[in-house]
Enzyme design. Structure first.
Site, PDB file in Angstrom:
ATOM      1  N   HIS A 175       0.857  -1.224  -0.131  1.00 49.13           N
ATOM      2  CA  HIS A 175       0.015   0.080  -0.059  1.00 49.13           C
ATOM      3  C   HIS A 175       0.774   1.182   0.101  1.00 49.13           C
ATOM      4  O   HIS A 175       0.616   2.320  -0.812  1.00 49.13           O
ATOM      5  CB  HIS A 175      -0.875  -0.035   1.295  1.00 49.13           C
ATOM      6  CG  HIS A 175      -1.662  -1.096   1.308  1.00 49.13           C
ATOM      7  ND1 HIS A 175      -1.927  -1.949   2.276  1.00 49.13           N
ATOM      8  CD2 HIS A 175      -2.718  -1.435   0.508  1.00 49.13           C
ATOM      9  CE1 HIS A 175      -2.890  -2.869   2.140  1.00 49.13           C
ATOM     10  NE2 HIS A 175      -3.526  -2.473   0.957  1.00 49.13           N
ATOM     11  N   LYS A 212     -17.202  -6.296   5.604  1.00 50.21           N
ATOM     12  CA  LYS A 212     -16.012  -7.154   5.504  1.00 50.21           C
ATOM     13  C   LYS A 212     -15.416  -7.124   7.124  1.00 50.21           C
ATOM     14  O   LYS A 212     -15.309  -6.241   7.509  1.00 50.21           O
ATOM     15  CB  LYS A 212     -14.769  -6.285   4.658  1.00 50.21           C
ATOM     16  CG  LYS A 212     -13.611  -7.265   4.463  1.00 50.21           C
ATOM     17  CD  LYS A 212     -12.693  -6.527   3.351  1.00 50.21           C
ATOM     18  CE  LYS A 212     -11.438  -7.254   3.203  1.00 50.21           C
ATOM     19  NZ  LYS A 212     -10.648  -6.492   2.027  1.00 50.21           N
ATOM     20  N   ARG A 249      -2.218  -5.528  -8.583  1.00 52.51           N
ATOM     21  CA  ARG A 249      -0.982  -6.379  -8.730  1.00 52.51           C
ATOM     22  C   ARG A 249      -0.959  -7.452  -9.783  1.00 52.51           C
ATOM     23  O   ARG A 249      -0.445  -7.212 -10.691  1.00 52.51           O
ATOM     24  CB  ARG A 249      -1.093  -6.922  -7.205  1.00 52.51           C
ATOM     25  CG  ARG A 249      -1.190  -5.917  -6.210  1.00 52.51           C
ATOM     26  CD  ARG A 249      -1.461  -6.610  -4.802  1.00 52.51           C
ATOM     27  NE  ARG A 249      -3.065  -7.088  -4.752  1.00 52.51           N
ATOM     28  CZ  ARG A 249      -3.699  -7.505  -3.920  1.00 52.51           C
ATOM     29  NH1 ARG A 249      -3.266  -8.035  -2.864  1.00 52.51           N
ATOM     30  NH2 ARG A 249      -4.968  -7.543  -4.042  1.00 52.51           N
ATOM     31  N   SER A 278      -2.990  -8.037   2.802  1.00 55.64           N
ATOM     32  CA  SER A 278      -3.190  -8.025   4.368  1.00 55.64           C
ATOM     33  C   SER A 278      -3.295  -9.186   4.920  1.00 55.64           C
ATOM     34  O   SER A 278      -2.859  -9.660   5.939  1.00 55.64           O
ATOM     35  CB  SER A 278      -4.318  -7.033   4.629  1.00 55.64           C
ATOM     36  OG  SER A 278      -4.007  -5.639   3.893  1.00 55.64           O
TER      37      SER A 278
HETATM   38  N1  COA Z   1      -0.147  -4.170  -1.832  1.00 58.52           N
HETATM   39  C1  COA Z   1      -0.540  -5.031  -0.810  1.00 58.52           C
HETATM   40  N2  COA Z   1      -1.769  -5.475  -1.006  1.00 58.52           N
HETATM   41  C2  COA Z   1      -2.773  -4.946  -1.675  1.00 58.52           C
HETATM   42  C3  COA Z   1      -2.394  -3.782  -2.266  1.00 58.52           C
HETATM   43  C4  COA Z   1      -1.134  -3.322  -2.647  1.00 58.52           C
HETATM   44  N3  COA Z   1      -0.817  -2.459  -3.227  1.00 58.52           N
HETATM   45  N4  COA Z   1      -3.503  -3.517  -3.103  1.00 58.52           N
HETATM   46  C5  COA Z   1      -4.740  -4.391  -2.579  1.00 58.52           C
HETATM   47  N5  COA Z   1      -4.218  -5.006  -1.629  1.00 58.52           N
HETATM   48  C6  COA Z   1      -4.911  -6.160  -1.053  1.00 58.52           C
HETATM   49  C7  COA Z   1      -5.454  -5.794   0.499  1.00 58.52           C
HETATM   50  O1  COA Z   1      -4.643  -6.019   1.382  1.00 58.52           O
HETATM   51  C8  COA Z   1      -6.400  -6.681   0.603  1.00 58.52           C
HETATM   52  O2  COA Z   1      -6.115  -7.760   0.959  1.00 58.52           O
HETATM   53  P1  COA Z   1      -7.194  -8.731   1.852  1.00 58.52           P
HETATM   54  O3  COA Z   1      -8.122  -9.149   1.151  1.00 58.52           O
HETATM   55  O4  COA Z   1      -6.269  -9.922   2.342  1.00 58.52           O
HETATM   56  O5  COA Z   1      -7.414  -7.946   3.087  1.00 58.52           O
HETATM   57  C9  COA Z   1      -7.067  -6.759  -1.000  1.00 58.52           C
HETATM   58  O6  COA Z   1      -6.062  -6.469  -1.462  1.00 58.52           O
HETATM   59  C10 COA Z   1      -8.082  -5.874  -1.208  1.00 58.52           C
HETATM   60  O7  COA Z   1      -8.116  -4.985  -0.434  1.00 58.52           O
HETATM   61  P2  COA Z   1      -8.441  -3.196  -0.623  1.00 58.52           P
HETATM   62  O8  COA Z   1      -7.630  -2.869  -1.629  1.00 58.52           O
HETATM   63  O9  COA Z   1      -8.631  -2.761   0.733  1.00 58.52           O
HETATM   64  O10 COA Z   1      -9.939  -3.217  -1.318  1.00 58.52           O
HETATM   65  P3  COA Z   1     -11.047  -3.937  -0.422  1.00 58.52           P
HETATM   66  O11 COA Z   1     -11.892  -4.837  -1.559  1.00 58.52           O
HETATM   67  O12 COA Z   1     -11.033  -4.348   0.977  1.00 58.52           O
HETATM   68  O13 COA Z   1     -11.915  -2.384  -0.477  1.00 58.52           O
HETATM   69  C11 COA Z   1     -12.947  -0.381  -1.302  1.00 58.52           C
HETATM   70  C12 COA Z   1     -12.275  -1.882  -1.719  1.00 58.52           C
HETATM   71  C13 COA Z   1     -12.939   0.296  -0.118  1.00 58.52           C
HETATM   72  C14 COA Z   1     -12.400   0.644  -2.265  1.00 58.52           C
HETATM   73  C15 COA Z   1     -14.569  -0.689  -1.769  1.00 58.52           C
HETATM   74  O14 COA Z   1     -15.092  -1.585  -1.290  1.00 58.52           O
HETATM   75  C16 COA Z   1     -15.186   0.638  -1.614  1.00 58.52           C
HETATM   76  O15 COA Z   1     -15.249   1.497  -2.397  1.00 58.52           O
HETATM   77  N6  COA Z   1     -16.017   0.670  -0.553  1.00 58.52           N
HETATM   78  C17 COA Z   1     -17.287   1.654  -0.152  1.00 58.52           C
HETATM   79  C18 COA Z   1     -18.488   1.449  -0.658  1.00 58.52           C
HETATM   80  C19 COA Z   1     -18.867   1.629  -1.887  1.00 58.52           C
HETATM   81  O16 COA Z   1     -18.675   2.700  -2.538  1.00 58.52           O
HETATM   82  N7  COA Z   1     -19.351   0.567  -2.659  1.00 58.52           N
HETATM   83  C20 COA Z   1     -19.382   0.365  -4.127  1.00 58.52           C
HETATM   84  C21 COA Z   1     -18.237   0.082  -4.823  1.00 58.52           C
HETATM   85  S1  COA Z   1     -18.546  -0.190  -6.439  1.00 58.52           S
END
Ligand code: COA
Length: 163
Positions: free
Chosen positions: A18, A42, A91, A129
């Protein structure tokens, strides 16, 4: 008006992957807001407040980075911040489908929102994560994956039970 970019995610917890994206994002904006989602669907290890504290600590030396929590829709958060651009890390190919779906869903909610995808350094391509949580639970070294502060907090949350 300042060019603001929003970097949303769960950050449970923040990793070097991140931070790599944050540093890349800073090259193309004047202010970067890390938006920590409180997504109730989540299950997270760290509470929203803890995730924000971790992020603030590990980005405290970075100029132009702000950390904020948000609930509700990402498009509404963008509106409140008067921002239009989101960055996300891409990724492996496996990220593509999910990200593509999110872009299209967000676009239906707000046509003016744009998402920029950035590739993290190859050292973090398979990092997530969940992976570092599992490694800590199994007593493995995660010093190459997350800052010391995060590692210590993880070890407090997940005591390594040696059999
Ligand atoms: N390096 C390491 N890990 C990474 C990474 C990076 N550069 N980018 C993503 N990841 C990993 C995260 O650690 C996470 O791992 P985990 O599943 O083991 O916890 C996974 O990839 C995805 O996580 P994240 O990037 O945090 O995305 P998310 O799916 O949890 O969250 C939001 C995405 C918050 C952007 C999305 O849910 C959102 O916009 N929510 C708000 C509500 C909304 O508007 N919903 C409609 C959206 S269409």
């Amino acid at each position: 008006m300042k060019k603001i970019i929003i970097y949303p995610g769960s950050f449970d917890p923040v990793t070097y992957g991140h931070l790599d994206i944050i540093e890349r994002g800073l090259k193309i904006c004047e202010q970067l807001i890390v938006a920590v989602s409180s997504n109730p669907l989540k299950r997270t290890l760290f509470s929203i407040e803890e995730r924000v504290i971790l992020l603030k600590e590990v980005t405290k030396k970075m100029k132009n980075v702000q950390v904020e929590k948000f609930d509700g829709l990402l498009v509404d958060f963008l509106k409140r911040k008067e921002a239009r651009i989101v960055i996300r890390g891409l990724r492996a190919v496996s990220d593509f489908e999910y990200e593509f779906q999110m872009v299209l869903a967000n676009r239906r909610l707000n046509e003016s929102m744009e998402t920029i995808f950035m590739m993290p350094s190859e050292s973090y391509f398979y990092l997530s994560s969940s992976l570092i949580k599992e490694l800590v639970a199994l007593g493995a070294d995660i010093s190459g994956y997350a800052p010391k502060f995060v590692e210590n907090e993880l070890k407090r949350k997940i005591p390594y039970a040696q059999s």
